[in-house]
Design an enzyme around this catalytic site. Structure first.
Site, PDB file in Angstrom:
ATOM      1  N   ARG A 176       0.804  -1.218   0.000  1.00 41.95           N
ATOM      2  CA  ARG A 176       0.000   0.000   0.000  1.00 41.95           C
ATOM      3  C   ARG A 176       0.838   1.270   0.000  1.00 41.95           C
ATOM      4  NH1 ARG A 176      -1.509   1.357   5.047  1.00 41.95           N
ATOM      5  NH2 ARG A 176      -2.410  -0.651   5.551  1.00 41.95           N
ATOM      6  N   TYR A 208     -17.297  19.364 -11.077  1.00 39.64           N
ATOM      7  CA  TYR A 208     -17.721  18.001 -11.396  1.00 39.64           C
ATOM      8  C   TYR A 208     -18.754  17.560 -10.346  1.00 39.64           C
ATOM      9  CZ  TYR A 208     -16.882  12.936 -12.081  1.00 39.64           C
ATOM     10  OH  TYR A 208     -16.993  11.595 -12.297  1.00 39.64           O
ATOM     11  N   ASP A 219      -8.839  20.949  -9.866  1.00 40.44           N
ATOM     12  CA  ASP A 219      -9.082  19.772 -10.704  1.00 40.44           C
ATOM     13  C   ASP A 219      -8.605  20.164 -12.104  1.00 40.44           C
ATOM     14  OD1 ASP A 219     -10.143  17.821 -12.414  1.00 40.44           O
ATOM     15  OD2 ASP A 219     -11.821  17.419 -11.062  1.00 40.44           O
ATOM     16  N   LYS A 275      -9.103   9.747 -17.454  1.00 35.49           N
ATOM     17  CA  LYS A 275      -9.397  10.425 -18.709  1.00 35.49           C
ATOM     18  C   LYS A 275      -8.178  10.360 -19.642  1.00 35.49           C
ATOM     19  CE  LYS A 275     -13.226  11.001 -16.641  1.00 35.49           C
ATOM     20  NZ  LYS A 275     -13.629  12.108 -15.810  1.00 35.49           N
TER      21      LYS A 275
HETATM   22  C1  LIG Z   1     -14.195  12.034 -14.474  1.00 36.34           C
HETATM   23  C2  LIG Z   1     -13.818  13.197 -13.652  1.00 36.34           C
HETATM   24  C3  LIG Z   1     -13.464  13.044 -12.317  1.00 36.34           C
HETATM   25  C4  LIG Z   1     -13.557  11.719 -11.600  1.00 36.34           C
HETATM   26  O1  LIG Z   1     -12.734  10.736 -12.134  1.00 36.34           O
HETATM   27  P1  LIG Z   1     -13.091   9.177 -11.961  1.00 36.34           P
HETATM   28  O2  LIG Z   1     -11.825   8.507 -12.316  1.00 36.34           O
HETATM   29  O3  LIG Z   1     -14.234   8.898 -12.889  1.00 36.34           O
HETATM   30  O4  LIG Z   1     -13.478   8.963 -10.524  1.00 36.34           O
HETATM   31  C5  LIG Z   1     -13.076  14.167 -11.620  1.00 36.34           C
HETATM   32  N1  LIG Z   1     -13.024  15.381 -12.200  1.00 36.34           N
HETATM   33  C6  LIG Z   1     -13.363  15.558 -13.491  1.00 36.34           C
HETATM   34  C7  LIG Z   1     -13.272  16.924 -14.076  1.00 36.34           C
HETATM   35  C8  LIG Z   1     -13.767  14.485 -14.253  1.00 36.34           C
HETATM   36  O5  LIG Z   1     -14.123  14.670 -15.527  1.00 36.34           O
END
Ligand SMILES: *Cc1c(COP(=O)(O)O)cnc(C)c1O
Length: 401
Positions: free
Chosen positions: A66, A119, A191, A216
């Site tokens: 971990r 988000y 973010d 993403k």
């Molecule tokens: C998809 C997304 C997340 C979350 O990511 P996951 O891997 O799906 O949990 C957070 N912020 C933004 C802007 C996103 O598009």
């Protein structure tokens, strides 16, 4: 400690290839091995004890699955280097990274300033769990710059930003927000998923902690869940300790896929950007389209700040249709051949979904009159994508008639 090649004098396309890799440590293998491990045996009692405070020491040496492995460091060191921060930690999803970062910098009694364009699952976390633990959230207009001072309170611990917002693409004035936040002693979290570590350098604009939904563009192939949080040297200890307490760690196979996806991020993004610009300009010229929300497009909302602060654009944007019925939009969506309908984005494939998120907004009135669609431009031939969209818009027009 893993020996990282000194790539600081090299250009970014080269650094993304070298960062976080150390082939000769693993018999010359180009890619890091996938370590499936929990228990790490020590040879002596002394060695066992020496690993008790391994995280605090900053040394990247295996102590327990971990706590980090060469597979996790390969990704974390690469993201930290390209994003321009001190150190990075990988999480099991993007949302896990967002919530882990918020928990690291907030405590009961704190106030949180959250962009209204955030988000939606991040918003849910603030309104449920953070609220339950005594953190009070105020949503602010994403287009506020230095004026955010008026919302900062003595107990504001964090100003959270997401730029551009991943549904409505407001570009935030991050340097102005950071200056105001820091003057009040608050940390700035961002973010930074839309721009990836390549197209926005958060730490050059005053951000303390940068979050990526690695799911993403970093993973890039719609086949793994992953998040990263990168911090400045000053913010690092709080992030490291909280993540340790939470027991967050990503699985080895997903870490491997993410570090592999990362190597081709620069070339993929260039194509996403080029095709997205072609499609955005074309949509702009269509009579069925009222407005295109792509900050890289000249004249689009946020273009000026995007040009000032960003180094490029990814392939995700939105467009507003001229007002029409829901049924008309459904005929458009249901007939698409190349654009898939599904959540997430950043993979090699194109996506198209409705983005009418007005019900979750609370700080600013909804600015759109027609239906909003969110589009991800993948790596298909751009003319094929255009043909698919042209047919879709024709279905929309015919439905109205
Ligand atoms: C998809 C997304 C997340 C979350 O990511 P996951 O891997 O799906 O949990 C957070 N912020 C933004 C802007 C996103 O598009």
């Amino acid at each position: 400690m893993s020996k990282l090649p000194d790539s600081s004098s090299l250009r970014e396309d080269t650094r993304i290839i070298l960062s976080g890799r150390d082939p000769h440590r693993y018999g010359g293998m180009v890619n890091p091995p996938v370590y499936h491990v929990s228990t790490v045996l020590a040879e002596t009692f002394e060695q066992l004890k020496s690993r008790d405070h391994i995280e605090e020491s900053g040394v990247q040496e295996m102590a327990y699955g971990r706590k980090g492995t060469p597979t996790s460091w390969a990704l974390e060191n690469a993201v930290a280097e390209l994003e321009g921060g001190h150190r990075c930690l990988a999480f099991s999803s993007g949302l896990g990274a967002v919530t882990g970062a918020l928990l690291a910098f907030l405590k009961a009694g704190d106030h949180l300033l959250m962009t209204d364009s955030v988000y939606a699952p991040t918003r849910k976390f603030c309104n449920s769990l953070l609220k339950r633990f005594g953190v009070d959230t105020t949503y602010y207009d994403p287009l506020m710059g230095a004026d955010i001072s008026s919302l900062l309170r003595p107990n504001t611990g964090v100003v959270f930003t997401e730029s551009p917002g991943s549904h409505t693409f407001e570009v935030q004035d991050i340097p102005a927000i950071a200056e105001a936040a820091h003057a009040h002693g608050a940390k700035v979290l961002m973010d930074n998923t839309w721009a990836s570590p390549l197209f926005f350098k958060p730490f050059e604009h005053g951000v303390d902690v940068s979050i990526q939904a690695g799911t993403k563009y970093i993973v890039g192939h719609a086949d793994a869940m992953l998040g990263t949080v990168t911090a400045t040297k000053e913010a690092w200890p709080a992030l490291r300790d909280c993540t340790g307490h939470l027991g967050q760690c990503a699985g080895p196979d997903d870490l491997y896929l993410a570090q592999r996806g990362f190597r081709t991020l620069a070339v993929r993004l260039r194509q996403h950007q080029a095709s997205a610009l072609v499609i955005a300009e074309w949509l702009q010229s269509r009579p069925e389209v009222r407005q295109v929300l792509f900050p890289a497009l000249t004249g689009a909302p946020g273009h000026e700040i995007w040009k000032r602060d960003f180094l490029g654009a990814s392939g995700l944007f939105a467009f507003e249709l001229e007002p029409c019925t829901k049924e008309a939009v459904v005929t458009l969506l249901d007939g698409m051949r190349l654009f898939g309908m599904g959540y997430s984005w950043g993979g090699y494939e194109s996506l198209l979904i409705p983005a009418n998120v007005q019900n979750v907004r609370s700080a600013v009135p909804w600015r759109f009159e027609g239906p909003l669609l969110r589009i991800h431009i993948g790596l298909e031939d751009v003319d094929d994508l255009k043909d698919d969209l042209e047919d879709g818009l024709e279905r929309l027009r015919n439905f109205r008639a």
